[in-house]
Motif scaffolding. Structure first.
Motif, short mmCIF file in Angstrom:
data_model
loop_
_atom_site.label_atom_id
_atom_site.label_comp_id
_atom_site.label_asym_id
_atom_site.label_seq_id
_atom_site.Cartn_x
_atom_site.Cartn_y
_atom_site.Cartn_z
N LEU A 1 -9.71 -5.54 2.04
CA LEU A 1 -9.68 -5.55 3.50
C LEU A 1 -9.58 -4.14 4.08
N LEU A 2 -8.91 -3.26 3.35
CA LEU A 2 -8.76 -1.89 3.84
C LEU A 2 -10.09 -1.15 3.84
N LEU A 3 -10.93 -1.50 2.89
CA LEU A 3 -12.27 -0.91 2.88
C LEU A 3 -12.99 -1.33 4.16
N ALA A 4 -12.92 -2.63 4.45
CA ALA A 4 -13.58 -3.15 5.65
C ALA A 4 -13.00 -2.49 6.90
N ALA A 5 -11.67 -2.31 6.93
CA ALA A 5 -11.01 -1.78 8.13
C ALA A 5 -11.52 -0.38 8.47
N TYR A 6 -11.64 0.50 7.48
CA TYR A 6 -12.08 1.86 7.78
C TYR A 6 -13.59 1.99 7.86
N ASN A 7 -14.31 1.14 7.11
CA ASN A 7 -15.76 1.14 7.25
C ASN A 7 -16.15 0.70 8.67
N ALA A 8 -15.34 -0.20 9.26
CA ALA A 8 -15.62 -0.66 10.62
C ALA A 8 -15.52 0.48 11.63
N TYR A 9 -14.73 1.50 11.33
CA TYR A 9 -14.64 2.67 12.21
C TYR A 9 -15.77 3.68 11.94
N GLY A 10 -16.58 3.37 10.93
CA GLY A 10 -17.68 4.29 10.60
C GLY A 10 -17.35 5.24 9.47
N ALA A 11 -16.10 5.17 8.96
CA ALA A 11 -15.72 6.05 7.84
C ALA A 11 -16.31 5.48 6.55
N SER A 12 -16.19 6.28 5.52
CA SER A 12 -16.58 5.79 4.21
C SER A 12 -15.26 5.62 3.44
N ALA A 13 -14.77 4.36 3.42
CA ALA A 13 -13.45 4.11 2.84
C ALA A 13 -13.50 4.28 1.33
N THR A 14 -12.49 4.98 0.80
CA THR A 14 -12.47 5.33 -0.62
C THR A 14 -11.16 4.87 -1.25
N PRO A 15 -11.17 3.81 -2.07
CA PRO A 15 -9.91 3.37 -2.69
C PRO A 15 -9.49 4.35 -3.78
N MET A 16 -8.19 4.59 -3.86
CA MET A 16 -7.69 5.59 -4.80
C MET A 16 -6.20 5.34 -5.03
N PRO A 17 -5.70 5.46 -6.26
CA PRO A 17 -4.26 5.29 -6.46
C PRO A 17 -3.46 6.37 -5.73
N TYR A 18 -2.26 6.02 -5.34
CA TYR A 18 -1.36 6.90 -4.57
C TYR A 18 -1.21 8.27 -5.25
N SER A 19 -1.06 8.24 -6.56
CA SER A 19 -0.78 9.48 -7.29
C SER A 19 -1.95 10.47 -7.25
N GLU A 20 -3.14 10.02 -6.86
CA GLU A 20 -4.30 10.92 -6.88
C GLU A 20 -4.67 11.47 -5.50
N VAL A 21 -3.93 11.02 -4.46
CA VAL A 21 -4.33 11.37 -3.10
C VAL A 21 -4.21 12.87 -2.81
N TYR A 22 -3.11 13.47 -3.26
CA TYR A 22 -2.91 14.90 -2.99
C TYR A 22 -4.06 15.73 -3.55
N SER A 23 -4.37 15.51 -4.83
CA SER A 23 -5.46 16.31 -5.42
C SER A 23 -6.80 15.93 -4.82
N GLY A 24 -6.96 14.67 -4.43
CA GLY A 24 -8.20 14.24 -3.77
C GLY A 24 -8.44 15.03 -2.49
N LEU A 25 -7.36 15.26 -1.72
CA LEU A 25 -7.48 16.03 -0.48
C LEU A 25 -7.71 17.51 -0.80
N GLN A 26 -6.96 17.98 -1.78
CA GLN A 26 -7.05 19.39 -2.14
C GLN A 26 -8.46 19.76 -2.62
N LEU A 27 -9.07 18.85 -3.38
CA LEU A 27 -10.39 19.13 -3.96
C LEU A 27 -11.52 18.64 -3.05
N ASN A 28 -11.17 18.24 -1.83
CA ASN A 28 -12.16 17.76 -0.85
C ASN A 28 -12.95 16.54 -1.32
N MET A 29 -12.34 15.73 -2.18
CA MET A 29 -13.00 14.48 -2.56
C MET A 29 -12.83 13.46 -1.44
N ILE A 30 -11.78 13.63 -0.64
CA ILE A 30 -11.55 12.78 0.53
C ILE A 30 -11.24 13.67 1.73
#
Ligand code: 6CS
Length: 344
Positions: free
Chosen positions: A151-180
Motif C-alpha cells: 500500500l505504501l508503494l501505491a501511496a507515494y506513486n499516487a503523488y507521482g513519486a517513484s516509491a522504493t521499498p527498502m529495509p530501515y537499516s539501509e535508508v541512511y546509506s541509500g540517501l547518502q549514495l543518492n539511491m533515494i
C-alpha cells in the motif's frame, strides 16, 4: 522464566522506551520470577524476520508495524492510508487504544499465531528530502523510500513519486549514495537514524502518524497462568498513556537535537511546517541559540490548506487500492477507522 521482546528500532527510540518500561513493570510485579530481555533492531534481523520468529515462538513479544506486517495481514494497511487518522495525536491515541478496535484486529492476528496487545502512534510522519516538496508535482520523478507493504508503494506513486521499498537499516546509506531522494518517518526516528545529515529539507505535511503494534506469540500467552495473563494485560494498558507522553516529548527533544546538529555541522536545513508548538516549547536561550542565531536553519510556513488538498485529492485513489488489496475485511476496517462516508 525468560521472556524475549524484539523491537524494530534502535536504543533510544519510542519502541525501546516501551519495551524497557514493559520489562521494568513485569520484572517488578513478578518479583524477579520473570526476566524480560529486550532485543533492539539489528540484533535479531529485519522486521519481517522478527515477525517470523514471533510466529514460531522463538521470541515471545515483538513490535510489528503495519508497514511490514501489512504484507501478511493486509487489513492492517489501513493504518498506512494518508489523511485518514485524526490530525490531533491525542485523538489518534484515543482511537487506537479502543479495546474494541484491538479485539477486532486481534481476530486477524490469531490465524498467524500472533496475539495483538496494543496499537499506538509514534508521532507525526515527516518527509526528509533532498529537494523541496510542496505539491504532488514536486514529487514527480523522485525516489521515495517506503517500508515494504504494497500500500505504501501505491501511496507515494499516487503523488507521482517513484516509491522504493527498502529495509530501515539501509535508508541512511541509500540517501547518502543518492539511491533515494527522500524518506518518511517521525522526528525521533529521523534524529536517531541521522537522516537529517543526508537531507536538507524537512516537510511536515500533516498527512498521518507512524502507527505500530505490539504483539505476542499466541500459544505462549495461552499457556501462561491466569495471573501472568492478567499482569500482561494491565501492564500493556498502563503503557498506552506512558508511551503517548514519551512520543510527544520526543517530538520536541529530538527536533532540538536536529537543529543543534545542523548548526554544529554547518549544513543547511529548511523546515516546511507548522512548528509553533515546537517554538513554544523552547526556552528563550534555546530559541536564540537554535532559531534566531542559527544561520543553518530556515523555517518557512507549512503547506497551505490548498496545498494539502492537492495531496489529499491525490491520495483518494489509494483508498480504492486498499479496498482491492486490503484483504476480505478491507471495507469494514476502513469504516472502523474513518466512518462510512470514506468509501462511498
Ligand atoms: O521506517 C521504518 O522502516 C521504521 N520506522 C520506524 C519509526 N520504526 C520501525 C520501522 O521499521
Amino acid at each position: 522464566q525468560t521472556w524475549r521482546f524484539a523491537i524494530e528500532e534502535a536504543e533510544g527510540s519510542v519502541q525501546h522506551e516501551y519495551a524497557l518500561r514493559f520489562k521494568q513493570l513485569i520484572e517488578e510485579r513478578t518479583n524477579g520470577e520473570v526476566e524480560v530481555i529486550v532485543y533492539p533492531y539489528g540484533t535479531l534481523g529485519t522486521s519481517t524476520q522478527i515477525t517470523e520468529q514471533l510466529n514460531m515462538g522463538v521470541i515471545e513479544f515483538a513490535m510489528a508495524s503495519p508497514g511490514t506486517l501489512g504484507k501478511f495481514i493486509p487489513e492492517l494497511q489501513v493504518f498506512l492510508l494518508h489523511f485518514v487518522l485524526p490530525e490531533d495525536e491525542r485523538e489518534t491515541q484515543r482511537l487506537l487504544s479502543d479495546p474494541e478496535l484491538i479485539a477486532y484486529f486481534d481476530k486477524l492476528y490469531a490465524p498467524k499465531g500472533l496475539q495483538l496487545l496494543s496499537i499506538f502512534s509514534e508521532g507525526e510522519m515527516v518527509w526528509t528530502m533532498k529537494d523541496k516538496v510542496r505539491s504532488p508535482e514536486d514529487f514527480e520523478g523522485l525516489k521515495m523510500r517506503v517500508m515494504t507493504s504494497p500500500l505504501l508503494l501505491a501511496a507515494y506513486n499516487a503523488y507521482g513519486a517513484s516509491a522504493t521499498p527498502m529495509p530501515y537499516s539501509e535508508v541512511y546509506s541509500g540517501l547518502q549514495l543518492n539511491m533515494i531522494d527522500g524518506q518518511v518517518n517521525p522526528i525521533f526516528a529521523i534524529e536517531r537514524q541521522k537522516f537529517h545529515e543526508v537531507t536538507s529539507w524537512m516537510i511536515f505535511p500533516g498527512h498521518t502518524s507512524f502507527i505500530t503494534t505490539c504483539a505476542a506469540n499466541r500459544k505462549f500467552i495461552g499457556q501462561q497462568p491466569k495471573e501472568h495473563q492478567e499482569l500482561i494485560d494491565s501492564v500493556i494498558e498502563e503503557l498506552d498513556d506512558y508511551i503517548f507522553t514519551v512520543q510527544m516529548r520526543y517530538q520536541t527533544e529530538r527536533l532540538k537535537r536536529i537543529l543543534r546538529d545542523k548548526k554544529r555541522q554547518q549544513s543547511q536545513l529548511t523546515i516546511i511546517g507548522e512548528v509553533s508548538q515546537f517554538l513554544e516549547s523552547l526556552t528563550s536561550e534555546e530559541r536564540i541559540e537554535l532559531v534566531e542565531n542559527n544561520p543553518h536553519v530556515t523555517l518557512v510556513p507549512g503547506l497551505s490548506p490548498k496545498e494539502r488538498d492537492g495531496f489529499r485529492e491525490a491520495s483518494k485513489s489509494v483508498h480504492d487500492v486498499f479496498l482491492r488489496i486490503g484483504g476480505p475485511h478491507s471495507h469494514e476496517v476502513l469504516q472502523l477507522l474513518s466512518g462510512p462516508s470514506s468509501i462511498e
